[in-house]
Design a protein around this motif. Structure first.
Motif, mmCIF file in Angstrom:
data_model
loop_
_atom_site.group_PDB
_atom_site.id
_atom_site.type_symbol
_atom_site.label_atom_id
_atom_site.label_comp_id
_atom_site.label_asym_id
_atom_site.label_seq_id
_atom_site.Cartn_x
_atom_site.Cartn_y
_atom_site.Cartn_z
ATOM 1 N N UNK A 205 0.859 -1.191 0.000
ATOM 2 C CA UNK A 205 0.000 0.000 0.000
ATOM 3 C C UNK A 205 0.891 1.236 0.000
ATOM 4 N N UNK A 206 0.613 2.145 -0.943
ATOM 5 C CA UNK A 206 1.363 3.393 -1.068
ATOM 6 C C UNK A 206 0.379 4.539 -0.894
ATOM 7 N N UNK A 207 0.731 5.557 -0.111
ATOM 8 C CA UNK A 207 -0.171 6.667 0.204
ATOM 9 C C UNK A 207 0.430 7.989 -0.275
ATOM 10 N N UNK A 208 -0.374 8.749 -0.985
ATOM 11 C CA UNK A 208 0.048 10.075 -1.433
ATOM 12 C C UNK A 208 0.112 11.034 -0.251
ATOM 13 N N UNK A 209 1.032 12.008 -0.322
ATOM 14 C CA UNK A 209 1.147 13.040 0.701
ATOM 15 C C UNK A 209 1.205 14.397 0.021
ATOM 16 N N UNK A 210 0.676 15.414 0.694
ATOM 17 C CA UNK A 210 0.682 16.749 0.117
ATOM 18 C C UNK A 210 -0.649 17.445 0.307
ATOM 19 N N UNK A 211 -0.781 18.702 -0.157
ATOM 20 C CA UNK A 211 -2.010 19.477 0.074
ATOM 21 C C UNK A 211 -3.242 18.865 -0.565
ATOM 22 N N UNK A 212 -3.078 18.044 -1.620
ATOM 23 C CA UNK A 212 -4.244 17.420 -2.263
ATOM 24 C C UNK A 212 -4.099 15.895 -2.270
ATOM 25 N N UNK A 213 -3.519 15.345 -1.183
ATOM 26 C CA UNK A 213 -3.306 13.897 -1.111
ATOM 27 C C UNK A 213 -4.605 13.123 -1.274
ATOM 28 N N UNK A 214 -5.675 13.605 -0.647
ATOM 29 C CA UNK A 214 -6.953 12.913 -0.719
ATOM 30 C C UNK A 214 -7.618 12.967 -2.077
ATOM 31 N N UNK A 215 -7.140 13.850 -2.980
ATOM 32 C CA UNK A 215 -7.724 13.967 -4.323
ATOM 33 C C UNK A 215 -6.994 13.106 -5.353
ATOM 34 N N UNK A 216 -5.855 12.497 -4.967
ATOM 35 C CA UNK A 216 -5.032 11.808 -5.951
ATOM 36 C C UNK A 216 -5.689 10.505 -6.406
ATOM 37 N N UNK A 217 -5.913 10.383 -7.713
ATOM 38 C CA UNK A 217 -6.528 9.188 -8.294
ATOM 39 C C UNK A 217 -5.693 8.655 -9.467
ATOM 40 N N UNK A 218 -4.449 9.099 -9.545
ATOM 41 C CA UNK A 218 -3.587 8.709 -10.655
ATOM 42 C C UNK A 218 -2.875 7.392 -10.415
ATOM 43 N N UNK A 219 -1.800 7.164 -11.179
ATOM 44 C CA UNK A 219 -0.993 5.955 -11.080
ATOM 45 C C UNK A 219 0.393 6.286 -10.543
ATOM 46 N N UNK A 220 1.070 5.252 -10.056
ATOM 47 C CA UNK A 220 2.395 5.400 -9.461
ATOM 48 C C UNK A 220 3.326 4.365 -10.091
ATOM 49 N N UNK A 221 4.515 4.791 -10.497
ATOM 50 C CA UNK A 221 5.514 3.879 -11.031
ATOM 51 C C UNK A 221 6.323 3.274 -9.886
ATOM 52 N N UNK A 222 6.659 1.976 -10.009
ATOM 53 C CA UNK A 222 7.422 1.270 -8.980
ATOM 54 C C UNK A 222 8.806 0.892 -9.488
ATOM 55 N N UNK A 223 9.811 0.964 -8.592
ATOM 56 C CA UNK A 223 11.179 0.566 -8.899
ATOM 57 C C UNK A 223 11.703 -0.265 -7.734
ATOM 58 N N UNK A 224 12.509 -1.279 -8.029
ATOM 59 C CA UNK A 224 13.135 -2.106 -6.991
ATOM 60 C C UNK A 224 14.603 -1.721 -6.851
ATOM 61 N N UNK A 225 15.107 -1.745 -5.613
ATOM 62 C CA UNK A 225 16.522 -1.425 -5.393
ATOM 63 C C UNK A 225 17.438 -2.485 -5.996
ATOM 64 N N UNK A 226 16.935 -3.730 -6.104
ATOM 65 C CA UNK A 226 17.666 -4.807 -6.770
ATOM 66 C C UNK A 226 16.665 -5.665 -7.525
ATOM 67 N N UNK A 227 17.062 -6.182 -8.688
ATOM 68 C CA UNK A 227 16.183 -7.064 -9.434
ATOM 69 C C UNK A 227 15.029 -6.316 -10.077
ATOM 70 N N UNK A 228 13.890 -7.002 -10.227
ATOM 71 C CA UNK A 228 12.726 -6.415 -10.908
ATOM 72 C C UNK A 228 11.496 -6.487 -10.027
#
Length: 278
Positions: A205-228
């Motif tokens: 679970x990833x949570x947006x932070x900021x003045x409009x955190x509760x309005x965020x309905x977009x997508x988030x890209x993920x990256x791993x520190x190692x591997x995929x």
């Protein structure tokens, strides 16, 4: 003797004197990670660490030592957990059974030779939403303009000064207005607890932070520190909360995840252990 062949002489005495593994001491559960999980969390992995002694047989003529270690099974209350990895030296990784209710549950280990260990209240399942803290809002959701009510003479209010800003002020953009750079300032991961298995799905679970955190309905890209990590993008998010099941593929070791949106706001998870798929 701990699991393995480190102190062969001690194990030989135990076998010779007792005549069988039933006379060995029972195993002991020394740790369960994580100790707390949400109810019915999908594909959650549970790591059970234990101490156990094993019988050995010695063929003096052939100069061979046979360590009789085997494997084991795990139950949570009366529900058997699917074992994804079992190391008789003291580590078992299982998938938490579905259908368990909220509260404390016993975790039971049984070795192949029948010896058992029980950790009463070893795992606690919390109701949905309990223990989840909303992320702090770092900025005000809109601009508040304070207006002077006018001069006061004694006990008499002089009314509103027509030269001040007594007009109605816009409280800021609403939930349906487009997101702009700066509306989201960062992303925070819920803690990823315990050991995870490579090439085996688990929930994040990833949570947006900021003045409009509760309005965020977009997508988030993920990256791993190692591997995929798969998928590489999660969303759409629901009122600033992005939940998904992911699969990581990397050699054994410590790893963490990173998240980033299209404006560059980013966040990093805690570091957790990844074990190879077997």
């Amino acid at each position: 003797m701990r699991a393995g062949l480190g102190v062969v002489g001690m194990a030989v005495l135990a076998w010779a004197c007792t005549g069988g593994p039933e006379s060995l001491p029972p195993p002991t559960i020394v740790g369960i990670e994580p100790a707390t999980l949400p109810v019915n969390a999908k594909d959650e992995a549970l790591t059970v660490r234990f101490d156990a002694r094993y019988s050995v047989a010695v063929d003096y003529g052939a100069e061979k030592v046979d360590a009789r270690m085997g494997s084991g099974r795990i139950w949570v209350d009366e529900k058997e957990a699917a074992v994804t990895h079992f190391d008789p030296a003291g580590l078992a990784i299982v998938t938490v059974p579905r259908g368990l209710g909220a509260g404390a549950h016993a975790v039971r280990l049984r070795l192949d030779d029948g010896r058992e260990a029980v950790a009463e209240e070893g795992l606690t399942l919390r109701p949905p939403g309990q223990g989840v803290v909303d992320p702090p809002i770092s900025e005000d959701a809109g601009v508040l303009i304070l207006t002077d009510a006018g001069p006061i003479y004694g006990d008499f209010d002089g009314g509103v000064d027509t030269s001040d800003g007594g007009e109605t002020v816009d409280a800021g953009p609403g939930p349906d207005d487009p997101m702009r750079e700066g509306d989201i300032t960062a992303f925070a991961f819920d803690a990823i607890e315990g050991t995870r298995m490579s090439r085996t799905s688990f929930a994040i679970t990833v949570r947006a932070q900021g003045p409009r955190a509760g309005h965020f309905k977009g997508s988030v890209e993920l990256y791993a520190s190692r591997g995929t990590v798969t998928p590489t993008k999660i969303g759409p998010c629901d009122n600033g909360v992005c939940s998904a099941s992911i699969v990581m593929d990397a050699p054994a070791g410590n790893v963490h995840l990173n998240a980033k949106d299209s404006f560059g706001a980013a966040g990093e998870s805690n570091t957790f252990r990844l074990e190879p798929y077997k």
